[in-house]
Design a protein around this motif. Sequence first.
Motif, mmCIF file in Angstrom:
data_model
loop_
_atom_site.group_PDB
_atom_site.id
_atom_site.type_symbol
_atom_site.label_atom_id
_atom_site.label_comp_id
_atom_site.label_asym_id
_atom_site.label_seq_id
_atom_site.Cartn_x
_atom_site.Cartn_y
_atom_site.Cartn_z
ATOM 1 N N ASP A 165 14.403 138.079 -32.537
ATOM 2 C CA ASP A 165 13.094 138.416 -32.759
ATOM 3 C C ASP A 165 12.775 137.668 -33.820
ATOM 4 O OD1 ASP A 165 13.137 140.358 -30.789
ATOM 5 O OD2 ASP A 165 13.231 142.018 -32.344
ATOM 6 N N LEU A 166 13.301 137.420 -34.875
ATOM 7 C CA LEU A 166 12.994 136.533 -35.882
ATOM 8 C C LEU A 166 12.595 135.115 -35.383
ATOM 9 C CD1 LEU A 166 15.021 136.549 -39.235
ATOM 10 C CD2 LEU A 166 14.554 134.426 -38.130
ATOM 11 N N MET A 167 13.815 134.677 -34.686
ATOM 12 C CA MET A 167 13.604 133.190 -34.147
ATOM 13 C C MET A 167 12.333 132.904 -33.233
ATOM 14 S SD MET A 167 17.185 132.295 -33.226
ATOM 15 C CE MET A 167 16.840 130.592 -32.138
ATOM 16 N N VAL A 168 11.903 134.193 -32.410
ATOM 17 C CA VAL A 168 10.530 133.803 -31.672
ATOM 18 C C VAL A 168 9.487 133.852 -32.555
ATOM 19 C CG1 VAL A 168 9.131 135.431 -30.160
ATOM 20 C CG2 VAL A 168 11.638 135.084 -29.789
ATOM 21 N N ARG A 169 9.435 134.665 -33.866
ATOM 22 C CA ARG A 169 8.599 134.773 -34.725
ATOM 23 C C ARG A 169 8.159 133.481 -35.277
ATOM 24 N NH1 ARG A 169 9.227 136.996 -39.719
ATOM 25 N NH2 ARG A 169 10.865 138.564 -38.770
ATOM 26 N N TYR A 170 9.214 132.725 -35.716
ATOM 27 C CA TYR A 170 8.969 131.563 -36.396
ATOM 28 C C TYR A 170 8.820 130.375 -35.607
ATOM 29 C CZ TYR A 170 10.703 133.113 -41.112
ATOM 30 O OH TYR A 170 10.845 133.930 -42.277
ATOM 31 N N ALA A 171 9.089 130.299 -34.296
ATOM 32 C CA ALA A 171 8.669 129.392 -33.275
ATOM 33 C C ALA A 171 7.171 129.869 -33.031
ATOM 34 C CB ALA A 171 9.333 129.671 -32.023
ATOM 35 N N LEU A 206 17.242 129.722 -44.019
ATOM 36 C CA LEU A 206 17.359 130.592 -43.068
ATOM 37 C C LEU A 206 17.815 130.026 -41.672
ATOM 38 C CD1 LEU A 206 16.445 133.539 -42.641
ATOM 39 C CD2 LEU A 206 14.061 132.570 -41.621
ATOM 40 N N TYR A 207 17.150 128.807 -41.211
ATOM 41 C CA TYR A 207 17.773 128.584 -40.169
ATOM 42 C C TYR A 207 19.171 127.938 -40.347
ATOM 43 C CZ TYR A 207 12.991 127.852 -38.546
ATOM 44 O OH TYR A 207 11.477 128.038 -38.072
ATOM 45 N N VAL A 208 19.752 127.568 -41.290
ATOM 46 C CA VAL A 208 21.133 127.261 -41.557
ATOM 47 C C VAL A 208 22.087 128.329 -41.244
ATOM 48 C CG1 VAL A 208 23.022 126.824 -43.277
ATOM 49 C CG2 VAL A 208 21.005 125.545 -42.881
ATOM 50 N N LEU A 209 21.662 129.731 -42.055
ATOM 51 C CA LEU A 209 21.990 130.882 -41.754
ATOM 52 C C LEU A 209 21.988 131.370 -40.460
ATOM 53 C CD1 LEU A 209 20.798 133.071 -44.788
ATOM 54 C CD2 LEU A 209 23.149 132.287 -44.483
ATOM 55 N N ILE A 210 21.167 131.216 -39.620
ATOM 56 C CA ILE A 210 21.103 131.796 -38.177
ATOM 57 C C ILE A 210 21.973 130.964 -37.414
ATOM 58 C CG2 ILE A 210 19.708 131.449 -36.069
ATOM 59 C CD1 ILE A 210 17.393 132.002 -37.931
ATOM 60 N N LEU A 211 22.183 129.682 -37.699
ATOM 61 C CA LEU A 211 23.178 128.978 -36.951
ATOM 62 C C LEU A 211 24.465 129.239 -36.992
ATOM 63 C CD1 LEU A 211 21.686 125.250 -37.008
ATOM 64 C CD2 LEU A 211 21.709 126.687 -35.283
ATOM 65 N N LYS A 244 22.657 140.593 -43.133
ATOM 66 C CA LYS A 244 21.780 141.273 -44.434
ATOM 67 C C LYS A 244 21.228 139.943 -45.196
ATOM 68 C CE LYS A 244 24.713 145.117 -45.079
ATOM 69 N NZ LYS A 244 25.913 145.951 -45.861
ATOM 70 N N SER A 245 22.112 138.903 -45.163
ATOM 71 C CA SER A 245 21.317 137.758 -45.924
ATOM 72 C C SER A 245 20.281 137.112 -45.301
ATOM 73 C CB SER A 245 22.301 136.735 -46.319
ATOM 74 O OG SER A 245 23.789 136.930 -46.648
ATOM 75 N N ILE A 246 20.286 137.090 -43.955
ATOM 76 C CA ILE A 246 19.232 136.580 -42.922
ATOM 77 C C ILE A 246 17.956 137.549 -43.299
ATOM 78 C CG2 ILE A 246 18.451 136.427 -40.726
ATOM 79 C CD1 ILE A 246 21.195 135.387 -39.944
ATOM 80 N N THR A 247 18.052 138.717 -43.025
ATOM 81 C CA THR A 247 16.936 139.671 -43.077
ATOM 82 C C THR A 247 16.337 139.768 -44.401
ATOM 83 O OG1 THR A 247 18.460 141.576 -43.629
ATOM 84 C CG2 THR A 247 17.924 141.142 -41.328
ATOM 85 N N SER A 248 17.279 139.678 -45.500
ATOM 86 C CA SER A 248 16.753 139.643 -46.813
ATOM 87 C C SER A 248 15.893 138.164 -47.099
ATOM 88 C CB SER A 248 17.796 139.691 -47.795
ATOM 89 O OG SER A 248 17.432 139.429 -49.337
ATOM 90 N N LEU A 249 16.307 137.089 -46.581
ATOM 91 C CA LEU A 249 15.674 135.806 -46.929
ATOM 92 C C LEU A 249 14.325 135.827 -46.113
ATOM 93 C CD1 LEU A 249 15.568 133.008 -48.024
ATOM 94 C CD2 LEU A 249 17.092 132.335 -46.300
ATOM 95 N N ASP A 250 14.394 136.400 -44.969
ATOM 96 C CA ASP A 250 13.336 136.466 -44.094
ATOM 97 C C ASP A 250 12.129 137.181 -44.712
ATOM 98 O OD1 ASP A 250 11.480 136.489 -41.828
ATOM 99 O OD2 ASP A 250 12.361 138.693 -41.154
#
Length: 298
Positions: A165-171, A206-211, A244-250
């Motif tokens: 969902d987060l990736m869709v939003r940033y795209a 954030l993108y590094v964390l997602i990968l 948790k790190s991803i959602t916090s940074l987002d």
Amino acid sequence: MVSSQTNDISVPYACPSNVPNPIPLRLEGLWKKAYSDLQNKNPDLLAQYEKILLSNAELDDPNNENQKDNIDIDPRLETCVKRRLEAIEKLRCKIRIGGKEMEVKKQVRRVVGGILSVKDIITAAVSAEPHVSIAWAGVLFLLSPLAKSFDQDEDAINGFQAVSDLMVRYAFLEKSQAKIYSNSSFTVADSGHAFANLIRSKTVELYVLILEYHMSLATHFDHAGFRRFLHDWTEIDKWHSMLKSITSLDESIGQYLATFAGDDIQKILKELENSQRVVMDSLSVIKENVEVDTTMAI
């Protein structure tokens, strides 16, 4: 077929008339920077990850590794993403496991709906910037083991949905960047530019964390030899803490965006919400139609 068409969100770069010297926010090129950062951090890991993604893709020439030319990422990932996008557009909310039809989990259906709502945006993005393809190839690759997982993997599925969902939003935000300018709270131009650069740098983090999250989640499912290649790098279930790190940074980036552009961000996200609602409604109709007999493996 579920339509992936969205309202045209491309608009001319028009500055807001009520803000003196508005500062634009440029979000393109951030996946390339994230790829570069991860490559510097662990090049062997990234190389293996690309190979695994490609080994599970239906490519015309899957063994040809000499196509990189002058770029650092395999261009076949772009083809992989585009073909997988076309495949899920034909999805009818069911998959086959052992010859039996099974309805996909609601979280996976939501991920599919989110992807379809920005399918054209993703396709254009991977064409314009090859490094975007590794992020979406990971999502599309993980759909299969997640769709086939059982109840004990509910946390993993929920996390995957949240990150997707987060990736869709940033795209969508990147595609809509022509509408994102600093608001009147920035009276000094330099402070606005610094804030825009902060948003960009945090988005790269954030993108590094997602990968890394996609790689870690893949080990959880022991899919396609991921543990064999990646077990030295990641602990099993490390994705819990990474999520948790991803959602916090987002959340932090969301606050920065709101400070930078004010209500314009919410207007853009409302457009995305409307587009997703149309697609999800279409998927719901298909789900309820007992006459549908076309199924396709994810």
